[in-house]
Design an enzyme around this catalytic site. Structure first.
Site, short mmCIF file in Angstrom:
data_model
loop_
_atom_site.label_atom_id
_atom_site.label_comp_id
_atom_site.label_asym_id
_atom_site.label_seq_id
_atom_site.Cartn_x
_atom_site.Cartn_y
_atom_site.Cartn_z
CE LYS A 1 39.16 45.50 122.37
NZ LYS A 1 38.39 46.69 122.68
NE ARG B 1 34.60 43.73 128.34
CZ ARG B 1 35.02 42.98 127.31
NH1 ARG B 1 36.03 43.40 126.56
NH2 ARG B 1 34.41 41.84 127.03
#
Length: 412
Positions: free
Chosen positions: A348, A382
């Site tokens: 991210k 995840r």
């Protein structure tokens, strides 16, 4: 000889029992002492001023402490916030006091009891069609397969169905417990696509995979029609980035299909979520959103025991204000929901900012974020690079559980 002092890091009843047993404390005293060793700080928001004042007096009377935000309410009916602080024994005595209680106060005390009990829950079993996921045994890994031409992390490498299929098999071989397949990018600024386009991308991959693997497949979508077609094709879990909020039919669809659901928090939509997202109280607002998702699930007949919550790293969270870092740091606070927690920090942007690195160069940062998340309560992570993160998870699980033989996954 010095007495060798140290301040004990006791964060749970299990920690307390371990220390007391190691010291050889009289077994008849262990239960009562352990209840006094774990401290709880419980914040309640928007409580009627009258009920807040009663709770404060009761908490003070049992030896705990309480503080009411008087500046937020001037009369009996207005709402305010209250902080209750004490150990398990204090809260036990508080909740036992029932004299002359209003119905509202009784309901409030039920919420307090749940908030204290929920973080102690460990036996989470998610029931899929092929297998049950026992989240108590170890941290589970969800492997990401983006069947999209414009993913932020892999730039459409797996947009071809065959390549996506082969990549999913590789992730399973590396140890993925769940394969998460998505057909629409939800990166910041992305525009929505039609359900039919999404279905055309994911269904062929799911159909082929479902015949080959026993690992559950989740469909990453907020559209009920896509979810239905994906489940018919062989998927077993719905991973909804909106937590049932975007599509009014999603909750009913999930209930009818009787499949597990991941309920994620998002502020805004993928197209506008990073346009200066603002929160008055970050964790409180995310918790409230997820509570609404859980209520929607229950009201439509979804088995609450088959729900998973996700605070939504990167979805309407400001990098400049450190929202993602705070979520990971405060992740244990989401245990009050009483549901297993999934986090998706993989590659991210907040990691990219810290390391000044492109998505493909963020694996070490991802490993650090995954480690912190697990130590703070994540049950599922995840990730893109399952092989690398499997090793990270094994070590962190060993540290967290302190018992490799019983609690960590078999080596892959």
């Amino acid at each position: 000889m010095a007495c060798n002092p140290r301040v004990l890091n006791i964060t749970s009843r299990e920690d307390a029992l371990e220390e007391l047993n190691e010291m050889g404390i009289d077994p008849s005293r262990i239960d009562s002492i352990s209840g006094k060793m774990v401290h709880i700080n419980l914040k309640l928001e928007n409580v009627e001023r009258g009920s807040a004042d009663i709770l404060k007096k009761k908490m003070d009377s049992v030896g705990g402490a309480a503080a009411v935000a008087h500046r937020k309410a001037d009369n009996w009916k207005e709402s305010t916030d209250i902080l209750l602080t004490g150990n398990h024994e204090h809260f036990k005595k508080l909740l036992e006091k029932r004299q002359s209680e209003s119905h509202g106060l009784s309901l409030l005390k039920q919420e307090i009891q749940e908030s204290i009990d929920n973080p102690l829950k460990k036996k989470f079993i998610i029931k899929c069609k092929k297998v049950d996921l026992d989240l108590n045994q170890r941290t589970h890994i969800m492997g990401i397969v983006n069947v999209t031409p414009d993913s932020f992390s892999d730039g459409g490498v797996f947009s071809d169905p065959h390549k996506a299929y082969e990549h999913a098999l590789k992730l399973v071989d590396q140890g993925a417990d769940i394969i998460d397949i998505g057909g629409e990018t939800t990166r910041p600024g992305s525009k929505p696509i039609t359900a039919n386009v999404e279905i055309d991308r994911v269904v062929p991959v799911i159909e082929r995979l479902a015949r080959r693997i026993n690992v559950p497949i989740s469909i990453d979508t907020y559209k009920s029609h896509v979810a239905e077609k994906a489940i018919e094709a062989g998927a077993e879990i719905i991973n909804d980035i909106s937590g049932l909020h975007f599509d009014s039919r999603m909750a009913q669809t999930a209930a009818r299909l009787n499949v597990p659901v991941v309920l994620m928090h998002i502020k805004g939509t993928p197209e506008n979520m990073q346009q200066n997202p603002h929160y008055e109280a970050l964790i409180s607002e995310i918790l409230q959103y997820l509570r609404e998702s859980i209520s929607m699930a229950q009201e439509t007949g979804i088995d609450v025991n088959n729900t998973i919550v996700d605070p939504g790293i990167g979805f309407g969270k400001s990098i400049n204000n450190g929202h993602n870092l705070k979520i990971i740091n405060k992740l244990s606070e989401f245990k009050c929901l009483g549901r297993p927690i999934l986090v998706g920090p993989s590659r991210k942007a907040f990691i990219g900012k810290i390391l000044d690195a492109d998505p493909i160069e963020r694996e070490e940062g991802t490993a650090a974020a995954v480690s912190a998340a697990i130590l703070n309560g994540a049950n599922i992570v995840r990730v893109h690079n399952v092989g690398m993160m499997r090793k990270v998870v094994r070590v962190i699980d060993a540290i967290k559980n302190q018992n490799e033989e019983k609690r960590i996954a078999p080596e892959v």
